[in-house]
Motif scaffolding. Structure first.
Motif, PDB file in Angstrom:
ATOM      1  N   VAL A 165       5.577  39.299 -34.888  1.00  0.00           N
ATOM      2  CA  VAL A 165       5.230  39.711 -37.007  1.00  0.00           C
ATOM      3  C   VAL A 165       6.745  40.027 -37.722  1.00  0.00           C
ATOM      4  O   VAL A 165       7.347  40.071 -37.124  1.00  0.00           O
ATOM      5  CB  VAL A 165       4.637  41.047 -36.459  1.00  0.00           C
ATOM      6  CG1 VAL A 165       4.467  41.839 -37.273  1.00  0.00           C
ATOM      7  CG2 VAL A 165       4.024  40.928 -34.906  1.00  0.00           C
ATOM      8  N   THR A 200      13.819  39.977 -42.448  1.00  0.00           N
ATOM      9  CA  THR A 200      12.716  41.143 -42.379  1.00  0.00           C
ATOM     10  C   THR A 200      12.278  41.617 -43.114  1.00  0.00           C
ATOM     11  O   THR A 200      13.141  42.731 -43.867  1.00  0.00           O
ATOM     12  CB  THR A 200      12.487  40.565 -40.801  1.00  0.00           C
ATOM     13  OG1 THR A 200      13.109  41.371 -41.032  1.00  0.00           O
ATOM     14  CG2 THR A 200      12.506  39.206 -40.486  1.00  0.00           C
ATOM     15  N   HIS A 223       8.316  33.795 -40.355  1.00  0.00           N
ATOM     16  CA  HIS A 223       7.739  32.804 -41.117  1.00  0.00           C
ATOM     17  C   HIS A 223       6.327  31.797 -40.890  1.00  0.00           C
ATOM     18  O   HIS A 223       6.836  31.667 -39.859  1.00  0.00           O
ATOM     19  CB  HIS A 223       8.737  31.725 -41.632  1.00  0.00           C
ATOM     20  CG  HIS A 223       8.322  30.702 -42.414  1.00  0.00           C
ATOM     21  ND1 HIS A 223       7.930  30.382 -44.082  1.00  0.00           N
ATOM     22  CD2 HIS A 223       8.438  29.563 -42.313  1.00  0.00           C
ATOM     23  CE1 HIS A 223       7.663  29.616 -44.053  1.00  0.00           C
ATOM     24  NE2 HIS A 223       7.710  28.624 -43.289  1.00  0.00           N
ATOM     25  N   PRO A 224       5.294  31.447 -41.470  1.00  0.00           N
ATOM     26  CA  PRO A 224       4.980  32.068 -42.329  1.00  0.00           C
ATOM     27  C   PRO A 224       4.607  33.241 -42.625  1.00  0.00           C
ATOM     28  O   PRO A 224       4.437  33.556 -44.069  1.00  0.00           O
ATOM     29  CB  PRO A 224       4.328  30.549 -43.093  1.00  0.00           C
ATOM     30  CG  PRO A 224       3.639  30.701 -41.116  1.00  0.00           C
ATOM     31  CD  PRO A 224       4.245  30.765 -40.101  1.00  0.00           C
ATOM     32  N   GLN A 225       4.750  33.985 -41.584  1.00  0.00           N
ATOM     33  CA  GLN A 225       3.922  35.710 -42.306  1.00  0.00           C
ATOM     34  C   GLN A 225       4.930  36.520 -42.594  1.00  0.00           C
ATOM     35  O   GLN A 225       4.825  37.328 -42.015  1.00  0.00           O
ATOM     36  CB  GLN A 225       2.981  35.676 -40.460  1.00  0.00           C
ATOM     37  CG  GLN A 225       1.814  35.919 -40.951  1.00  0.00           C
ATOM     38  CD  GLN A 225       0.896  34.546 -40.910  1.00  0.00           C
ATOM     39  OE1 GLN A 225       1.642  33.774 -39.559  1.00  0.00           O
ATOM     40  NE2 GLN A 225       0.444  33.846 -41.350  1.00  0.00           N
ATOM     41  N   SER A 226       5.343  36.064 -43.294  1.00  0.00           N
ATOM     42  CA  SER A 226       7.044  36.573 -43.952  1.00  0.00           C
ATOM     43  C   SER A 226       6.394  38.201 -44.630  1.00  0.00           C
ATOM     44  O   SER A 226       7.338  39.124 -44.421  1.00  0.00           O
ATOM     45  CB  SER A 226       7.990  35.894 -44.397  1.00  0.00           C
ATOM     46  OG  SER A 226       7.602  35.429 -45.860  1.00  0.00           O
ATOM     47  N   THR A 241       4.735  39.634 -43.061  1.00  0.00           N
ATOM     48  CA  THR A 241       4.148  41.445 -42.515  1.00  0.00           C
ATOM     49  C   THR A 241       5.056  41.647 -41.321  1.00  0.00           C
ATOM     50  O   THR A 241       6.164  41.639 -41.872  1.00  0.00           O
ATOM     51  CB  THR A 241       3.353  40.102 -41.452  1.00  0.00           C
ATOM     52  OG1 THR A 241       3.900  39.772 -40.523  1.00  0.00           O
ATOM     53  CG2 THR A 241       2.119  39.849 -41.597  1.00  0.00           C
TER      54      THR A 241
END
Ligand code: ATR
Length: 294
Positions: free
Chosen positions: A206, A239, A209-212, A214
């Motif tokens: 969590v 992050t 990238h690409p969910q940076s 979160t």
């Protein structure tokens, strides 16, 4: 950087995975070979799961010195190993193979990489009370090192409790003196941490990238004071988890050290030479800035 000539004398190493295009290992190792003038080359090798058996035989036939192993093969390669290091056996994952006399030697250099990264920033793990978020492969490597270095207490927080329970069972068997337990990963369990923990380590994906956008730490839970927040995610290096910790005024450690040292230990295992760690670190930072999600 000067182009190196590859010939039939060039010693070969590489990385097997599916896919392998995001791996920073090729850039890191090739820069290291150039830096110390070794006639070696590191080659990305995309290997589909159903081709793993042939691929491993092929490495022997082609005289490879070794390979790194990334997802999804770290567990599947175990049964091919002639010998396993303690870290590989206990974590149940191999990230580095050394081929000698047609035999496979399996290592988990993530575990040593984690420990070295901690020591580099001046932390002694002995006596620390640690909360580990996540129960996957990265968590196993970190917990192996924490238990080996005699952390005082390790609590695993995971979304899926069964997975945390398996991890705690396996690692408790290997380290009977360690105080290992697990909890569900949610706002209530994390809100109870202040005063009970010295370090919180994110081993989940969590925030990667690409969910940076979160963060594994829930927005409604204050950051526990007097703790260190450590994120194993390195893409991005800064992050949301670390940003929130910094805003709360506590110390942070990013994932770069573990990334570099897992590579440095593989380099040393294959070449027998100490790795040029600073060059490897610079290359990782450059690559992260250039190509990945920064
Ligand atoms: P790695 O080898 O990098 O550790 P992994 O084995 O797939 O990767 O493990 C991913 C970890 O991130 C797991 O602990 C996973 O939790 P589950 O066991 O419940 O799947 C955790 N994780 C991934 N996405 C998550 C999310 N959205 N929320 C909470 N945990 C997540």
């Amino acid at each position: 950087m000067k182009q190196r000539q590859i010939t039939d004398k060039t010693r070969l190493v590489g990385v097997i995975g599916w896919p392998v295009d995001d791996s920073l290992n090729p850039a890191m190792h090739n820069a290291a070979f150039t830096e110390i003038g070794l006639d070696w080359a590191y080659i990305p090798l995309p290997v589909q799961p159903q081709q793993l058996d042939q691929a491993l035989k092929g490495l022997v036939a082609l005289n490879f010195v070794g390979v790194n192993v990334v997802a999804p093969h770290q567990q599947a390669v175990m049964r091919y190993m002639d010998e396993l290091s303690d870290a590989a056996r206990i974590t149940g994952a191999v990230n580095t193979i050394h081929i000698q006399d047609r035999k496979f030697y399996g290592y988990n250099t993530d575990a040593a990489g984690f420990l070295n990264a901690m020591q580099e920033v001046g932390y002694d793990l002995q006596g620390l009370r640690v909360a580990v978020l996540g129960a996957g492969g990265a968590a196993r490597a970190a917990i192996f090192s924490l238990a080996s270095a005699r952390a005082e207490r390790i609590t695993v927080f995971n979304r899926t409790s069964e997975r945390a329970a398996f991890l705690v069972d396996d690692l408790t068997e290997a380290f009977p003196a360690s105080r290992l337990s697990f909890e569900p990963l949610n706002s209530e369990t994390l809100a109870a941490l202040p005063g009970k923990v010295d370090m919180v380590i994110n081993t989940t994906s969590v925030g990667m990238h690409p969910q940076s956008a979160t963060c594994p730490w829930p927005a409604d839970v204050p950051i526990p004071p007097d703790t260190i927040f450590y994120d194993l995610v390195y893409n991005p290096l800064d992050t949301l988890f670390l940003q929130r910790a910094r805003v709360a005024g506590i110390r942070t450690i990013d994932g770069l050290g573990m990334l570099v040292y897992q590579g440095a230990f593989a380099f040393k295992e294959w070449t027998g030479r100490p790795a040029p760690v600073e060059v490897m670190r610079q290359v990782c930072v450059q690559e992260l800035e250039l190509h990945l999600g920064l």
